[in-house]
Design a protein around this motif. Structure first.
Motif, PDB file in Angstrom:
ATOM      1  N   PRO A   1       0.859  -1.248   0.128  1.00  0.00           N
ATOM      2  CA  PRO A   1       0.057   0.097  -0.016  1.00  0.00           C
ATOM      3  C   PRO A   1       0.858   1.157   0.073  1.00  0.00           C
ATOM      4  O   PRO A   1       0.328   2.289  -0.494  1.00  0.00           O
ATOM      5  CB  PRO A   1      -0.840  -0.107   1.423  1.00  0.00           C
ATOM      6  CG  PRO A   1      -1.032  -1.526   1.590  1.00  0.00           C
ATOM      7  CD  PRO A   1       0.300  -2.232   0.851  1.00  0.00           C
ATOM      8  N   GLU A   2       1.899   1.176   0.799  1.00  0.00           N
ATOM      9  CA  GLU A   2       2.846   2.406   0.727  1.00  0.00           C
ATOM     10  C   GLU A   2       3.207   3.008  -0.522  1.00  0.00           C
ATOM     11  O   GLU A   2       3.465   4.194  -0.762  1.00  0.00           O
ATOM     12  CB  GLU A   2       3.852   2.332   1.692  1.00  0.00           C
ATOM     13  CG  GLU A   2       4.906   1.285   1.021  1.00  0.00           C
ATOM     14  CD  GLU A   2       6.308   1.210   1.884  1.00  0.00           C
ATOM     15  OE1 GLU A   2       6.171   2.156   3.023  1.00  0.00           O
ATOM     16  OE2 GLU A   2       7.201   0.755   1.434  1.00  0.00           O
ATOM     17  N   SER A   3       3.175   2.275  -1.445  1.00  0.00           N
ATOM     18  CA  SER A   3       3.531   2.634  -3.220  1.00  0.00           C
ATOM     19  C   SER A   3       2.638   3.179  -3.669  1.00  0.00           C
ATOM     20  O   SER A   3       2.664   3.384  -4.897  1.00  0.00           O
ATOM     21  CB  SER A   3       4.380   1.574  -3.665  1.00  0.00           C
ATOM     22  OG  SER A   3       3.549   0.500  -4.001  1.00  0.00           O
ATOM     23  N   LEU A   4       1.364   3.110  -3.042  1.00  0.00           N
ATOM     24  CA  LEU A   4       0.166   3.711  -3.730  1.00  0.00           C
ATOM     25  C   LEU A   4      -0.478   4.737  -3.643  1.00  0.00           C
ATOM     26  O   LEU A   4      -0.062   5.277  -2.490  1.00  0.00           O
ATOM     27  CB  LEU A   4      -1.168   2.453  -3.707  1.00  0.00           C
ATOM     28  CG  LEU A   4      -0.652   1.037  -3.950  1.00  0.00           C
ATOM     29  CD1 LEU A   4      -2.005   0.177  -3.549  1.00  0.00           C
ATOM     30  CD2 LEU A   4      -0.553   0.514  -5.299  1.00  0.00           C
ATOM     31  N   SER A   5      -1.111   5.575  -4.581  1.00  0.00           N
ATOM     32  CA  SER A   5      -1.858   6.947  -4.242  1.00  0.00           C
ATOM     33  C   SER A   5      -3.085   6.520  -3.404  1.00  0.00           C
ATOM     34  O   SER A   5      -3.426   5.544  -3.507  1.00  0.00           O
ATOM     35  CB  SER A   5      -2.050   7.531  -5.550  1.00  0.00           C
ATOM     36  OG  SER A   5      -3.294   6.776  -6.294  1.00  0.00           O
ATOM     37  N   GLY A   6      -3.745   7.603  -3.050  1.00  0.00           N
ATOM     38  CA  GLY A   6      -4.858   7.438  -2.279  1.00  0.00           C
ATOM     39  C   GLY A   6      -5.762   7.037  -3.043  1.00  0.00           C
ATOM     40  O   GLY A   6      -6.596   5.913  -2.470  1.00  0.00           O
ATOM     41  N   GLY A   7      -6.008   7.173  -4.429  1.00  0.00           N
ATOM     42  CA  GLY A   7      -7.222   6.678  -5.087  1.00  0.00           C
ATOM     43  C   GLY A   7      -6.795   5.236  -5.329  1.00  0.00           C
ATOM     44  O   GLY A   7      -7.813   4.307  -5.475  1.00  0.00           O
ATOM     45  N   GLN A   8      -5.659   4.687  -5.597  1.00  0.00           N
ATOM     46  CA  GLN A   8      -5.222   3.564  -5.920  1.00  0.00           C
ATOM     47  C   GLN A   8      -5.679   2.661  -4.425  1.00  0.00           C
ATOM     48  O   GLN A   8      -6.253   1.608  -4.614  1.00  0.00           O
ATOM     49  CB  GLN A   8      -3.799   3.382  -6.185  1.00  0.00           C
ATOM     50  CG  GLN A   8      -3.700   3.737  -7.548  1.00  0.00           C
ATOM     51  CD  GLN A   8      -2.221   3.785  -7.979  1.00  0.00           C
ATOM     52  OE1 GLN A   8      -1.142   4.003  -7.085  1.00  0.00           O
ATOM     53  NE2 GLN A   8      -1.741   3.895  -9.227  1.00  0.00           N
ATOM     54  N   LYS A   9      -5.247   3.178  -3.422  1.00  0.00           N
ATOM     55  CA  LYS A   9      -5.542   2.496  -2.034  1.00  0.00           C
ATOM     56  C   LYS A   9      -7.009   2.353  -1.903  1.00  0.00           C
ATOM     57  O   LYS A   9      -7.712   1.134  -1.352  1.00  0.00           O
ATOM     58  CB  LYS A   9      -5.081   3.310  -0.914  1.00  0.00           C
ATOM     59  CG  LYS A   9      -3.511   3.346  -0.726  1.00  0.00           C
ATOM     60  CD  LYS A   9      -3.228   4.183   0.648  1.00  0.00           C
ATOM     61  CE  LYS A   9      -1.696   4.552   0.549  1.00  0.00           C
ATOM     62  NZ  LYS A   9      -1.092   5.259   1.688  1.00  0.00           N
ATOM     63  N   GLN A  10      -7.964   3.252  -2.368  1.00  0.00           N
ATOM     64  CA  GLN A  10      -9.253   3.051  -2.144  1.00  0.00           C
ATOM     65  C   GLN A  10      -9.661   2.124  -3.268  1.00  0.00           C
ATOM     66  O   GLN A  10     -10.752   1.358  -2.636  1.00  0.00           O
ATOM     67  CB  GLN A  10      -9.844   4.540  -2.459  1.00  0.00           C
ATOM     68  CG  GLN A  10     -11.427   4.448  -1.838  1.00  0.00           C
ATOM     69  CD  GLN A  10     -11.605   4.164  -0.372  1.00  0.00           C
ATOM     70  OE1 GLN A  10     -11.333   2.956   0.133  1.00  0.00           O
ATOM     71  NE2 GLN A  10     -11.953   5.410   0.494  1.00  0.00           N
ATOM     72  N   ARG A  11      -9.060   1.863  -4.245  1.00  0.00           N
ATOM     73  CA  ARG A  11      -9.552   0.778  -5.170  1.00  0.00           C
ATOM     74  C   ARG A  11      -9.231  -0.401  -4.760  1.00  0.00           C
ATOM     75  O   ARG A  11     -10.236  -1.449  -4.551  1.00  0.00           O
ATOM     76  CB  ARG A  11      -8.840   1.016  -6.547  1.00  0.00           C
ATOM     77  CG  ARG A  11      -9.234   1.982  -7.362  1.00  0.00           C
ATOM     78  CD  ARG A  11      -8.363   2.402  -8.577  1.00  0.00           C
ATOM     79  NE  ARG A  11      -8.821   3.575  -9.326  1.00  0.00           N
ATOM     80  CZ  ARG A  11      -9.845   3.291 -10.240  1.00  0.00           C
ATOM     81  NH1 ARG A  11     -10.346   2.616 -10.503  1.00  0.00           N
ATOM     82  NH2 ARG A  11     -10.170   4.637 -10.752  1.00  0.00           N
ATOM     83  N   VAL A  12      -7.951  -0.543  -3.932  1.00  0.00           N
ATOM     84  CA  VAL A  12      -7.919  -1.837  -3.202  1.00  0.00           C
ATOM     85  C   VAL A  12      -8.825  -2.184  -2.040  1.00  0.00           C
ATOM     86  O   VAL A  12      -9.351  -3.377  -2.001  1.00  0.00           O
ATOM     87  CB  VAL A  12      -6.343  -1.801  -2.359  1.00  0.00           C
ATOM     88  CG1 VAL A  12      -6.095  -3.270  -1.707  1.00  0.00           C
ATOM     89  CG2 VAL A  12      -5.232  -1.569  -3.421  1.00  0.00           C
ATOM     90  N   ALA A  13      -9.121  -1.098  -1.513  1.00  0.00           N
ATOM     91  CA  ALA A  13     -10.216  -1.402  -0.251  1.00  0.00           C
ATOM     92  C   ALA A  13     -11.521  -1.646  -0.778  1.00  0.00           C
ATOM     93  O   ALA A  13     -12.207  -2.493  -0.451  1.00  0.00           O
ATOM     94  CB  ALA A  13     -10.362   0.021   0.490  1.00  0.00           C
ATOM     95  N   ILE A  14     -11.908  -1.058  -1.973  1.00  0.00           N
ATOM     96  CA  ILE A  14     -13.182  -1.435  -2.869  1.00  0.00           C
ATOM     97  C   ILE A  14     -13.111  -3.114  -3.042  1.00  0.00           C
ATOM     98  O   ILE A  14     -14.097  -3.783  -2.874  1.00  0.00           O
ATOM     99  CB  ILE A  14     -13.493  -0.629  -4.028  1.00  0.00           C
ATOM    100  CG1 ILE A  14     -13.807   0.923  -3.491  1.00  0.00           C
ATOM    101  CG2 ILE A  14     -14.654  -1.017  -4.846  1.00  0.00           C
ATOM    102  CD1 ILE A  14     -13.970   1.808  -4.338  1.00  0.00           C
ATOM    103  N   ALA A  15     -12.057  -3.397  -3.661  1.00  0.00           N
ATOM    104  CA  ALA A  15     -11.896  -4.833  -4.095  1.00  0.00           C
ATOM    105  C   ALA A  15     -12.164  -5.634  -2.951  1.00  0.00           C
ATOM    106  O   ALA A  15     -12.675  -6.826  -2.876  1.00  0.00           O
ATOM    107  CB  ALA A  15     -10.681  -5.132  -4.912  1.00  0.00           C
ATOM    108  N   ARG A  16     -11.321  -5.383  -1.798  1.00  0.00           N
ATOM    109  CA  ARG A  16     -11.395  -5.955  -0.507  1.00  0.00           C
ATOM    110  C   ARG A  16     -12.985  -6.204   0.128  1.00  0.00           C
ATOM    111  O   ARG A  16     -13.212  -7.042   0.491  1.00  0.00           O
ATOM    112  CB  ARG A  16     -10.460  -5.486   0.665  1.00  0.00           C
ATOM    113  CG  ARG A  16     -10.539  -6.234   1.830  1.00  0.00           C
ATOM    114  CD  ARG A  16      -9.598  -5.466   2.893  1.00  0.00           C
ATOM    115  NE  ARG A  16     -10.006  -4.176   3.194  1.00  0.00           N
ATOM    116  CZ  ARG A  16      -9.591  -3.217   3.987  1.00  0.00           C
ATOM    117  NH1 ARG A  16      -8.223  -3.848   4.481  1.00  0.00           N
ATOM    118  NH2 ARG A  16      -9.837  -2.274   3.990  1.00  0.00           N
TER     119      ARG A  16
END
Ligand SMILES: Nc1ncnc2c1ncn2[C@@H]1O[C@H](COP(=O)(O)OP(=O)(O)OP(=O)(O)O)[C@@H](O)[C@H]1O
Ligand SMILES: [Mg+2]
Length: 358
Positions: free
Chosen positions: A155-170
Motif C-alpha cells: 500500500p505505501e507505494s500507492l496513491s490515495g485513489g489506488q488505495k481506495q480501489r484496493v479497499a473496494i476490491a477487498r
C-alpha cells in the motif's frame, strides 16, 4: 396476524435491502451525560440503489453506519438486512451474516504489511475460502478495480485513489449485498474522487449491489446517489429521491446543503469593490437560490412589476440534476430596496443573501 400483514412483510423483504426501524443509539459520557448519537431514525434503503446519507460533522453518520454493519447494537429499535433481523441471531450466525455487508472508509484501512493481493484475499482467508478460489477471485477483483499491474505491491507505494480501489476490491471479496461507504472520497483530490465515485456507480450497475454512502458533501450526493437521507443532531430530517430533495427541499438543513453545490461567483473586479456597509451605497448585490420549479424568469418578472425595472442579472448558474433545474443567480438592485427585495423573495420561498454594496 391478518393475512395483509404477512403480505406486507413479504413485500418489504422484496423491496428493501436495509431497514432501520425507530433506531436510537445513546452514548454516555464519563460524567453520565447522554449523547443521542442516533435518535429515532427510520430508514428504508431500496435494493440496488445508491443511497446517500448526508449530515454535517457530529450529525451521527458514522454511528448510523456502525449500526447497519452491526458493529454496534442500537439502544433501541430494529435493524434488518435483506429482511433478516441480524441482532436476533446467535453470535456465530451473526458473523456469517455480517459478510453480506462490505465497507470502505475515509482512511482506506489497508494492512501495510500485506500486498494488494494480500489485502484483497484477507476476508476470504478469514472466511475459509479455499486457496485456489481465493487466488482466482482476488485477481479478478483487482483487475475489476484496474490494479492488475500493482497486485504484488504494498500500500505505501500507492496513491490515495489506488488505495481506495484496493479497499473496494477487498470490500467486495465475499460478494456482499450491501456496500457501506463512510466518507470514502473525503481524503481524495477532485479527480480521484470522481474516479472512485464512477467506479462505485459502475459496480452498482453491473452487480446490483446496494450502496449506502455517507458523506458531508452534497456534490457527492448529486453526482451518484438515487436517494438521500439528511440527518442532523442524530435525527432524520428529510429523505427522498435526490431530484425531489433538490427541487423541493423542505428543511433549512437541506437547503443549506444544496446551496453548497451552487457556485455562482461575482466577477472578481466587482468582488474587490464590494462593501458590507450599505451607508451611502448605490447598488446592492444579491445571490438568489433557485430550487428547480421556482423558475427564474417569472420571478424576476414579478419582481420587476413590483419594483419597476430595477433588477439586473449579473450572472446566472442554473444547473440540472436528474432532470431538475436548480442553481443560483446574482442580481443587482438599488441599495435602498435590497431589504424589501429579500423579503419579497422570501415570501415566495426563494432564499437569497445580500453579498454586499457598491
Ligand atoms: N463511542 C462513542 N462514545 C461516545 N460518544 C460518541 C461515540 N461515538 C460517537 N459519539 C458521539 O455521537 C455523535 C455522533 O458522532 P458520529 O461519529 O456518528 O458523527 P459523524 O456524523 O460521523 O461526524 P463526522 O462527520 O465528524 O465523522 C457525536 O456527538 C459524537 O461525539
Ligand atoms: Mg463520521
Amino acid at each position: 396476524m391478518a393475512e395483509n400483514d404477512v403480505l406486507r412483510h413479504d413485500a418489504g423483504k422484496e423491496r428493501y435491502m436495509v431497514e432501520l426501524r425507530n433506531v436510537s443509539k445513546i452514548y454516555h459520557t464519563p460524567k453520565g451525560r447522554e449523547i443521542r448519537a442516533v435518535d429515532g431514525v427510520t430508514l428504508l434503503v431500496p435494493k440496488g440503489k445508491i443511497f446517500g446519507v448526508i449530515g454535517s460533522s457530529g450529525a451521527g453518520k458514522s454511528t448510523l453506519i456502525r449500526l447497519i454493519n452491526v458493529l454496534e447494537r442500537p439502544t433501541s429499535g430494529e435493524v434488518l438486512i435483506d429482511g433478516d433481523d441480524l441482532l436476533a441471531l446467535p453470535e456465530r450466525e451473526l458473523s456469517r451474516k455480517r459478510r453480506s455487508v462490505g465497507m470502505i472508509f475515509q482512511q482506506f484501512n489497508l494492512l501495510e504489511s500485506r500486498t494488494v493481493f494480500g489485502n484483497v484475499a484477507l476476508p476470504m482467508e478469514l472466511a475459509g475460502v479455499p486457496k485456489e478460489e481465493r487466488v482466482k477471485r482476488a485477481a479478478k477483483l483487482i483487475a475489476r478495480v484496474g490494479l492488475s499491474d500493482r497486485i504484488r505491491q504494498y500500500p505505501e507505494s500507492l496513491s490515495g485513489g489506488q488505495k481506495q480501489r484496493v479497499a473496494i476490491a477487498r470490500a467486495l471479496a465475499l460478494s456482499p449485498k450491501v456496500l457501506l461507504s463512510d466518507e470514502a472520497t473525503s481524503a481524495l483530490d477532485p479527480a480521484n474522487t470522481e474516479a472512485i465515485l464512477e467506479l462505485i456507480r459502475t459496480i452498482n450497475r453491473e452487480t446490483g449491489i446496494t450502496v449506502i454512502l455517507i458523506t458531508h458533501e452534497m456534490d457527492v450526493v448529486k453526482s451518484i446517489c438515487d436517494e438521500v437521507a439528511i440527518i442532523s443532531g442524530g435525527k432524520l430530517v428529510e429523505q427522498g429521491p435526490v431530484r425531489e430533495i433538490f427541487s423541493r427541499p423542505k428543511t433549512e438543513v437541506a437547503k443549506e446543503f444544496i446551496r453548497t453545490t451552487v457556485t455562482t461567483k461575482l466577477p472578481s473586479d466587482l468582488e474587490e469593490k464590494l462593501r458590507k456597509d450599505p451607508d451611502g451605497a448605490e447598488k446592492a448585490y444579491l445571490r438568489i437560490f433557485f430550487t428547480a420549479d421556482s423558475e427564474e424568469s417569472p420571478l424576476i418578472h414579478a419582481a420587476s412589476e413590483k419594483f419597476g425595472d430595477l433588477f439586473d442579472i449579473i450572472s446566472s448558474g442554473i444547473e440540472t440534476s436528474s432532470g431538475v433545474k436548480f442553481g443560483s443567480e446574482i442580481i443587482s438592485c438599488p441599495a435602498g430596496i435590497s431589504a424589501a427585495a429579500v423579503a419579497f423573495l422570501a415570501a415566495r420561498h426563494v432564499s437569497s443573501e445580500v453579498l454586499g454594496y457598491v
